[in-house]
Design a protein around this motif. Structure first.
Motif, PDB file in Angstrom:
ATOM      1  N   GLY A  27       0.825  -1.207   0.000  1.00 14.41           N
ATOM      2  CA  GLY A  27       0.000   0.000   0.000  1.00 14.41           C
ATOM      3  C   GLY A  27       0.856   1.252   0.000  1.00 14.41           C
ATOM      4  O   GLY A  27       0.610   2.199  -0.759  1.00 14.41           O
ATOM      5  N   ASP A  28       1.887   1.244   0.829  1.00 11.86           N
ATOM      6  CA  ASP A  28       2.800   2.388   0.879  1.00 11.86           C
ATOM      7  C   ASP A  28       3.534   2.561  -0.451  1.00 11.86           C
ATOM      8  O   ASP A  28       3.676   3.673  -0.959  1.00 11.86           O
ATOM      9  N   ASP A  29       4.010   1.443  -1.013  1.00  9.37           N
ATOM     10  CA  ASP A  29       4.725   1.504  -2.287  1.00  9.37           C
ATOM     11  C   ASP A  29       3.826   1.994  -3.421  1.00  9.37           C
ATOM     12  O   ASP A  29       4.273   2.731  -4.301  1.00  9.37           O
ATOM     13  N   ILE A  30       2.561   1.605  -3.396  1.00 10.71           N
ATOM     14  CA  ILE A  30       1.619   2.038  -4.431  1.00 10.71           C
ATOM     15  C   ILE A  30       1.394   3.546  -4.335  1.00 10.71           C
ATOM     16  O   ILE A  30       1.354   4.241  -5.354  1.00 10.71           O
ATOM     17  N   ASP A  31       1.299   4.063  -3.115  1.00 11.79           N
ATOM     18  CA  ASP A  31       1.176   5.518  -2.940  1.00 11.79           C
ATOM     19  C   ASP A  31       2.408   6.239  -3.493  1.00 11.79           C
ATOM     20  O   ASP A  31       2.284   7.276  -4.140  1.00 11.79           O
ATOM     21  N   ILE A  32       3.575   5.685  -3.232  1.00 18.45           N
ATOM     22  CA  ILE A  32       4.817   6.286  -3.741  1.00 18.45           C
ATOM     23  C   ILE A  32       4.842   6.217  -5.263  1.00 18.45           C
ATOM     24  O   ILE A  32       5.201   7.190  -5.934  1.00 18.45           O
ATOM     25  N   LEU A  33       4.428   5.079  -5.812  1.00 23.97           N
ATOM     26  CA  LEU A  33       4.416   4.899  -7.262  1.00 23.97           C
ATOM     27  C   LEU A  33       3.522   5.931  -7.940  1.00 23.97           C
ATOM     28  O   LEU A  33       3.850   6.433  -9.011  1.00 23.97           O
ATOM     29  N   ALA A  34       2.420   6.270  -7.303  1.00 23.72           N
ATOM     30  CA  ALA A  34       1.489   7.248  -7.876  1.00 23.72           C
ATOM     31  C   ALA A  34       2.164   8.610  -8.063  1.00 23.72           C
ATOM     32  O   ALA A  34       1.729   9.409  -8.892  1.00 23.72           O
ATOM     33  N   LYS A  35       3.236   8.851  -7.323  1.00 21.46           N
ATOM     34  CA  LYS A  35       3.933  10.138  -7.389  1.00 21.46           C
ATOM     35  C   LYS A  35       5.189  10.093  -8.260  1.00 21.46           C
ATOM     36  O   LYS A  35       5.798  11.117  -8.510  1.00 21.46           O
ATOM     37  N   LYS A  36       5.598   8.909  -8.700  1.00 18.47           N
ATOM     38  CA  LYS A  36       6.840   8.752  -9.464  1.00 18.47           C
ATOM     39  C   LYS A  36       6.556   8.733 -10.965  1.00 18.47           C
ATOM     40  O   LYS A  36       5.437   8.456 -11.400  1.00 18.47           O
ATOM     41  N   THR A  37       7.599   9.015 -11.730  1.00 20.12           N
ATOM     42  CA  THR A  37       7.502   8.941 -13.192  1.00 20.12           C
ATOM     43  C   THR A  37       8.778   8.311 -13.737  1.00 20.12           C
ATOM     44  O   THR A  37       9.771   8.171 -13.029  1.00 20.12           O
ATOM     45  N   GLY A  38       8.740   7.969 -14.993  1.00 15.26           N
ATOM     46  CA  GLY A  38       9.927   7.486 -15.698  1.00 15.26           C
ATOM     47  C   GLY A  38      10.499   6.196 -15.165  1.00 15.26           C
ATOM     48  O   GLY A  38       9.784   5.275 -14.788  1.00 15.26           O
ATOM     49  N   GLU A  84      -3.953  13.252 -10.857  1.00  7.53           N
ATOM     50  CA  GLU A  84      -5.165  12.775 -10.181  1.00  7.53           C
ATOM     51  C   GLU A  84      -5.539  11.361 -10.625  1.00  7.53           C
ATOM     52  O   GLU A  84      -5.996  10.547  -9.828  1.00  7.53           O
ATOM     53  N   SER A  85      -5.334  11.066 -11.902  1.00  9.07           N
ATOM     54  CA  SER A  85      -5.624   9.719 -12.412  1.00  9.07           C
ATOM     55  C   SER A  85      -4.771   8.678 -11.695  1.00  9.07           C
ATOM     56  O   SER A  85      -5.247   7.588 -11.378  1.00  9.07           O
ATOM     57  N   ALA A  86      -3.515   9.017 -11.449  1.00 11.89           N
ATOM     58  CA  ALA A  86      -2.621   8.087 -10.751  1.00 11.89           C
ATOM     59  C   ALA A  86      -3.080   7.859  -9.315  1.00 11.89           C
ATOM     60  O   ALA A  86      -3.068   6.729  -8.831  1.00 11.89           O
ATOM     61  N   ARG A  87      -3.492   8.922  -8.651  1.00 12.78           N
ATOM     62  CA  ARG A  87      -3.965   8.778  -7.264  1.00 12.78           C
ATOM     63  C   ARG A  87      -5.221   7.915  -7.194  1.00 12.78           C
ATOM     64  O   ARG A  87      -5.373   7.091  -6.302  1.00 12.78           O
ATOM     65  N   LYS A  88      -6.141   8.095  -8.148  1.00 14.01           N
ATOM     66  CA  LYS A  88      -7.361   7.294  -8.164  1.00 14.01           C
ATOM     67  C   LYS A  88      -7.037   5.831  -8.447  1.00 14.01           C
ATOM     68  O   LYS A  88      -7.553   4.931  -7.784  1.00 14.01           O
ATOM     69  N   LEU A  89      -6.172   5.602  -9.422  1.00 11.55           N
ATOM     70  CA  LEU A  89      -5.790   4.233  -9.765  1.00 11.55           C
ATOM     71  C   LEU A  89      -5.067   3.568  -8.594  1.00 11.55           C
ATOM     72  O   LEU A  89      -5.312   2.399  -8.298  1.00 11.55           O
ATOM     73  N   ALA A  90      -4.208   4.310  -7.901  1.00 10.40           N
ATOM     74  CA  ALA A  90      -3.519   3.765  -6.724  1.00 10.40           C
ATOM     75  C   ALA A  90      -4.539   3.356  -5.662  1.00 10.40           C
ATOM     76  O   ALA A  90      -4.410   2.292  -5.042  1.00 10.40           O
TER      77      ALA A  90
END
Length: 104
Positions: A27-38, A84-90
């Motif tokens: 869950g924590d990693d998914i939240d971090i992933l929502a903020k990362k790119t590349g 926002e799409s990333a946060r919803k998907l996460a």
């Protein structure tokens, strides 16, 4: 006979705790992933999918395997999603993981 039962309970308790810790970390990693790119997002996404697959490896069920495929597909999509799409998907992925753990 009694010792076998006690040992089984201890092993089950450890395994349950281990799964709960893994789910929390996911869950924590998914939240971090929502903020990362590349490249960072790609690497983290692969690690998350590896952890999800390892969870399903501990449980021998076809239903679980199908759900894992769906979750890992969403994680792959999250790697390429931002804002926002990333946060919803996460949030959706975390809900799917929670449902998966409820089945276990």
């Amino acid at each position: 006979m009694v010792k076998e039962t006690e040992t089984e309970k201890k092993e089950t308790g450890k395994k349950g705790f281990n799964i709960q810790e893994k789910v929390k970390k996911l869950g924590d990693d998914i939240d971090i992933l929502a903020k990362k790119t590349g490249d960072e997002a790609s690497k983290l996404g692969k690690n998350i999918n590896g952890e999800i697959k390892s969870l399903s490896g501990e449980i021998k069920s076809i239903d679980v395997k199908d759900e894992v495929k769906g979750i890992t597909g969403k994680v792959e999509k999250l790697v390429d999603t931002t804002g926002e799409s990333a946060r919803k998907l996460a949030s959706d992925i975390k809900a799917d993981i929670k449902k998966l753990m409820d089945k276990i």
